[in-house]
Every structure is written in structure tokens, then in C-alpha cells.
Scaffold this active site. Structure first.
Site, PDB file in Angstrom:
ATOM      1  N   LYS A 115      -5.590 -15.727   2.108  1.00 61.23           N
ATOM      2  CA  LYS A 115      -5.737 -14.724   3.023  1.00 61.23           C
ATOM      3  C   LYS A 115      -6.339 -15.252   4.533  1.00 61.23           C
ATOM      4  CE  LYS A 115      -5.669 -10.354   0.551  1.00 61.23           C
ATOM      5  NZ  LYS A 115      -5.511  -9.435   0.096  1.00 61.23           N
ATOM      6  N   LYS A 196       4.961 -14.992  -5.766  1.00 57.99           N
ATOM      7  CA  LYS A 196       4.736 -13.888  -6.032  1.00 57.99           C
ATOM      8  C   LYS A 196       4.931 -12.512  -4.776  1.00 57.99           C
ATOM      9  CE  LYS A 196      -0.007 -12.147  -4.870  1.00 57.99           C
ATOM     10  NZ  LYS A 196      -1.233 -11.473  -5.161  1.00 57.99           N
ATOM     11  N   LYS A 199       2.769  -7.354  -1.002  1.00 58.04           N
ATOM     12  CA  LYS A 199       2.989  -6.672   0.273  1.00 58.04           C
ATOM     13  C   LYS A 199       2.988  -7.035   1.322  1.00 58.04           C
ATOM     14  CE  LYS A 199      -0.091  -2.941  -2.453  1.00 58.04           C
ATOM     15  NZ  LYS A 199      -1.350  -2.592  -2.299  1.00 58.04           N
TER      16      LYS A 199
HETATM   17  P1  AMP Z   1      -3.314  -4.795  -4.978  1.00 52.14           P
HETATM   18  O1  AMP Z   1      -1.848  -3.958  -3.998  1.00 52.14           O
HETATM   19  O2  AMP Z   1      -3.860  -6.116  -4.120  1.00 52.14           O
HETATM   20  O3  AMP Z   1      -4.452  -3.915  -4.483  1.00 52.14           O
HETATM   21  O4  AMP Z   1      -3.359  -5.115  -5.770  1.00 52.14           O
HETATM   22  C1  AMP Z   1      -2.812  -3.886  -7.092  1.00 52.14           C
HETATM   23  C2  AMP Z   1      -2.625  -4.340  -8.513  1.00 52.14           C
HETATM   24  O5  AMP Z   1      -1.873  -5.200  -8.568  1.00 52.14           O
HETATM   25  C3  AMP Z   1      -4.198  -5.670  -8.847  1.00 52.14           C
HETATM   26  O6  AMP Z   1      -4.093  -5.463 -10.513  1.00 52.14           O
HETATM   27  C4  AMP Z   1      -2.500  -7.583  -8.702  1.00 52.14           C
HETATM   28  O7  AMP Z   1      -2.757  -8.135  -9.769  1.00 52.14           O
HETATM   29  C5  AMP Z   1      -1.700  -6.629  -8.955  1.00 52.14           C
HETATM   30  N1  AMP Z   1      -0.050  -7.015  -8.643  1.00 52.14           N
HETATM   31  C6  AMP Z   1      -0.130  -7.165  -7.389  1.00 52.14           C
HETATM   32  N2  AMP Z   1       0.479  -7.759  -6.696  1.00 52.14           N
HETATM   33  C7  AMP Z   1       1.569  -8.541  -8.324  1.00 52.14           C
HETATM   34  C8  AMP Z   1       2.650  -9.038  -8.657  1.00 52.14           C
HETATM   35  N3  AMP Z   1       3.543  -9.550  -7.786  1.00 52.14           N
HETATM   36  N4  AMP Z   1       3.030  -9.239 -10.451  1.00 52.14           N
HETATM   37  C9  AMP Z   1       2.308  -8.842 -10.971  1.00 52.14           C
HETATM   38  N5  AMP Z   1       1.358  -7.974 -10.711  1.00 52.14           N
HETATM   39  C10 AMP Z   1       0.278  -7.975  -9.215  1.00 52.14           C
END
Ligand code: AMP
Ligand code: TRP
Length: 327
Positions: A115, A196, A199
Site C-alpha cells: 500500500k 491477486k 479493489k
Molecule cells: P478487504 O477488502 O481488503 O477488506 O478484504 C476483505 C476480505 O477479502 C479479506 O478476508 C481478504 O483476505 C479477502 N480477499 C481480498 N482479496 C482477495 C482475493 N483476491 N482472493 C481471496 N480473498 C481475498
């Protein structure tokens, strides 16, 4: 015997993509419905402040994520669903946990480094201490289980370290939490399967509330691999393997079974079938979400009720923690 506590959260930073869903939210619902856990699912709004954001949009993002939670099947009758900042005890606990957090551990965090390199103009201290607040979110509720995607494992390891350090110094206070992961704990980007899905790179995301025609066109134009053989081989065929992984998660069929079924077919046929599966799978979700988003008042009242339940445990835990450290 009370049930073991399970805690997780997602940041309200934009629409949920299929990585968030298959890596985290789908599992939240299954774990909730197993009836085996005392579940807390929150909307990590404090964490979301560490990224660039527009205050005018924050409430909308929070309600949007609340609608995602409920449309996916989280149920305020079964789980405590709330907004992180409605239980500010986590911040108080984070302040205390900071004092047992080695600076070097935070410097090693890959998410911080990632980040920091993507938002160079905004490398704030909140981004640096982000994992300590996450540890506080978990330890505040005595969580034993934390369902997350693979990218959060390093943060979870820190939560375990901090629990141990605190316990050693001040006496047994926190259980050591452990991660609960799905088979699809890492969904790759559609436009670059070596990265990966994230967002922060919306071009490669398939959003779970995308309209059917958008799903179809995103899958059709997704980057595939050289060659034409359909087989599961994440190293040499990351694009095709990513598609088989997603298809397996939404069809309930094993990757082997799917790979066998598609042998001899071409990439176009695989993509066609994947978009059909995805469109069908997410249709009920989209419908429920559209209905929920029209009722902000009832979403807010569900969140308030969740927060007041979570707050009871949080206050009790904070009293225990403060006593242990002599405050
Ligand atoms: P966040 O949007 O960063 O708060 O992520 C929310 C959840 O989604 C967390 O548990 C992350 O580990 C999971 N996550 C985010 N991106 C991925 C991805 N590309 N594949 C699998 N899990 C993901
Ligand atoms: N850091 C997590 C993410 O980006 C969100 C989060 C904040 C979280 N606090 C948490 C997840 C506590 C699990 C438990 O996905």
C-alpha cells in the site's frame, strides 16, 4: 458450554469482488450457518480511513457493505453484525497493544509495503499500525477463529504474537486466534492472473453485483494462458486455473471433475460455461441486494442492534484488560 468466538471484517472501500466473496464472505455465511460459533462480523470503517477516501461517500459505502453482508446470507438473528466504529473499544485496545508490538514486526508487513508503494502521497501512520488495530478487533472478543483470505495471514500471525506477548507479560488474557481459510483463498485478477484480484485495481475485478451482461463480457475478455489445453496448473496456466477455481467454488463441483469435463474443449467454451455459472449463482444475491439497499433505515437499525450486543462483550473485556495493566 459457550460456543467458540469467530470474528471477521471487511473494509467499506468499494464494491465487493469475487475474491472478497470466495475468500471471505461466502465462508462467513457457511460458518454462521453451521451453528458452531458465536459470530461477530463487522464493517471495518476505521481501517478504511487509512486509504484515500471521500467523507461524502463513507456512509454509502458502509450501507452498501451491510447490504452485501445480508444479501449474501449473514443474518442479524444469528450473528452480531455491526460497524467497527460503533464499538470504539477496539481503538482503546489497539492503543494498549501497540505497547507490546515490536516496531520491526510492523515494518515487515507486506500489505503495508504494497500500500505504501501504491499510495506514495499518503503513507500515513494509520496504514503502518493497521495490523495492530486488526489484532485488537480480534482479541477484544476473545476470538478463536478468524475467516480471512490468504492475504491477511501475516496480520493474523501478528494477532497471535500480540496475544502471546500480552499474556506472558500481564497474565493469561487472550486466546490465540487461528485463521479459517477457504479453498479459493486467493482469487487472481481477470486482466493479469499473476496478481491477486484487488479493489485497488478495478480493471481486473469481477464484482459480485455486476449485471449479467457485464459478467459475460468480463469473463469473455479475461486474460488466458498460452496453449489451448484446459488443465489445472496454477504455475504454468494461472488464468485457466483461476477460472477453474472460481467455477468449482460456485458450482460445488471439484476442480478435478471440472478439468476432466473440459478436456478437449477450448478456452472459449470454458469461459462461456464459467459466465453461465456465475450469472446464475449471483442472480439471487443481486436481487436481494437491490431490495435491501432501498431500505437504509432498516439496515441502520440492524447495525445498531448488532453494535449494542458487541459492545457488551467489548466493555467487559476492556475492564479486564485495564485491570491487568494497572489502569
Ligand atoms: P478487504 O477488502 O481488503 O477488506 O478484504 C476483505 C476480505 O477479502 C479479506 O478476508 C481478504 O483476505 C479477502 N480477499 C481480498 N482479496 C482477495 C482475493 N483476491 N482472493 C481471496 N480473498 C481475498
Ligand atoms: N484487514 C482486513 C482486510 O483487509 C479487514 C479486517 C479488519 C479484519 N479487522 C479485522 C479481518 C479483524 C478479520 C478480523 O481484509
Amino acid at each position: 458450554m459457550s460456543k467458540p468466538v469467530l470474528v471477521s471484517g471487511i473494509q467499506p472501500t468499494g464494491r465487493l469482488h469475487i475474491g472478497n466473496y470466495l475468500g471471505a464472505l461466502k465462508n462467513f455465511v457457511a460458518l454462521q450457518n453451521s451453528g458452531k460459533y458465536d459470530c461477530y462480523f463487522f464493517i471495518a470503517d476505521y481501517h478504511s480511513l487509512t486509504e484515500n477516501f471521500d467523507p461524502q461517500q463513507k456512509q454509502e459505502q458502509i450501507l452498501n457493505l451491510a447490504a452485501d453482508y445480508l444479501a449474501a446470507g449473514l443474518d442479524p438473528k444469528k450473528s452480531k453484525i455491526f460497524v467497527q466504529s460503533a464499538v470504539p473499544e477496539s481503538v482503546e485496545l489497539a492503543k494498549i497493544l501497540e505497547t507490546v508490538t515490536p516496531f520491526g514486526e510492523l515494518q515487515r508487513m507486506t500489505q503495508f509495503k504494497d500500500k505504501a508503494s501504491t499510495q506514495k502521497e499518503n503513507i500515513n501512520v494509520g496504514l503502518f499500525t493497521y495490523p495492530v488495530l486488526m489484532a485488537a478487533d480480534i482479541l477484544l472478543y476473545d476470538a478463536k477463529f478468524v475467516p480471512v483470505g490468504e492475504d491477511q495471514l501475516q496480520h493474523l500471525e501478528l494477532a497471535r504474537t500480540l496475544a502471546r506477548k500480552f499474556n506472558t507479560r500481564f497474565g493469561e488474557t487472550f486466546p490465540e486466534p487461528q485463521a479459517v481459510m477457504t479453498k479459493t483463498a486467493r482469487v487472481m485478477s481477470l486482466d493479469d492472473p499473476s496478481k491477486k484480484m484487488s479493489k485497488s485495481r478495478p480493471g481486473g475485478c469481477l464484482f459480485i453485483d455486476d449485471a449479467p451482461e457485464i459478467i459475460e463480457s468480463k469473463v469473455r475478455t479475461a486474460v488466458t494462458d498460452s496453449g489451448n489445453e484446459i488443465k489445472y496448473d496454477p504455475k504454468n496456466k494461472p488464468g485457466i486455473s483461476n477460472m477453474l477455481g472460481m467455477m468449482s467454488a460456485v458450482s460445488g463441483k471439484s476442480i478435478e471433475e471440472l478439468a476432466d469435463g473440459f478436456s478437449g474443449m477450448n478456452y472459449g467454451e470454458l469461459k462461456h460455461s464459467l459466465s453461465d455459472y456465475l450469472i446464475e449463482y449471483f442472480a439471487p444475491f443481486r436481487k436481494k441486494k437491490l431490495a435491501l439497499i432501498k431500505k437504509p433505515v432498516s439496515l441502520k437499525s440492524a447495525l445498531r442492534a448488532g453494535a449494542s450486543k458487541a459492545k457488551k462483550s467489548a466493555e467487559k473485556k476492556m475492564a479486564e484488560v485495564k485491570k491487568k495493566i494497572g489502569l
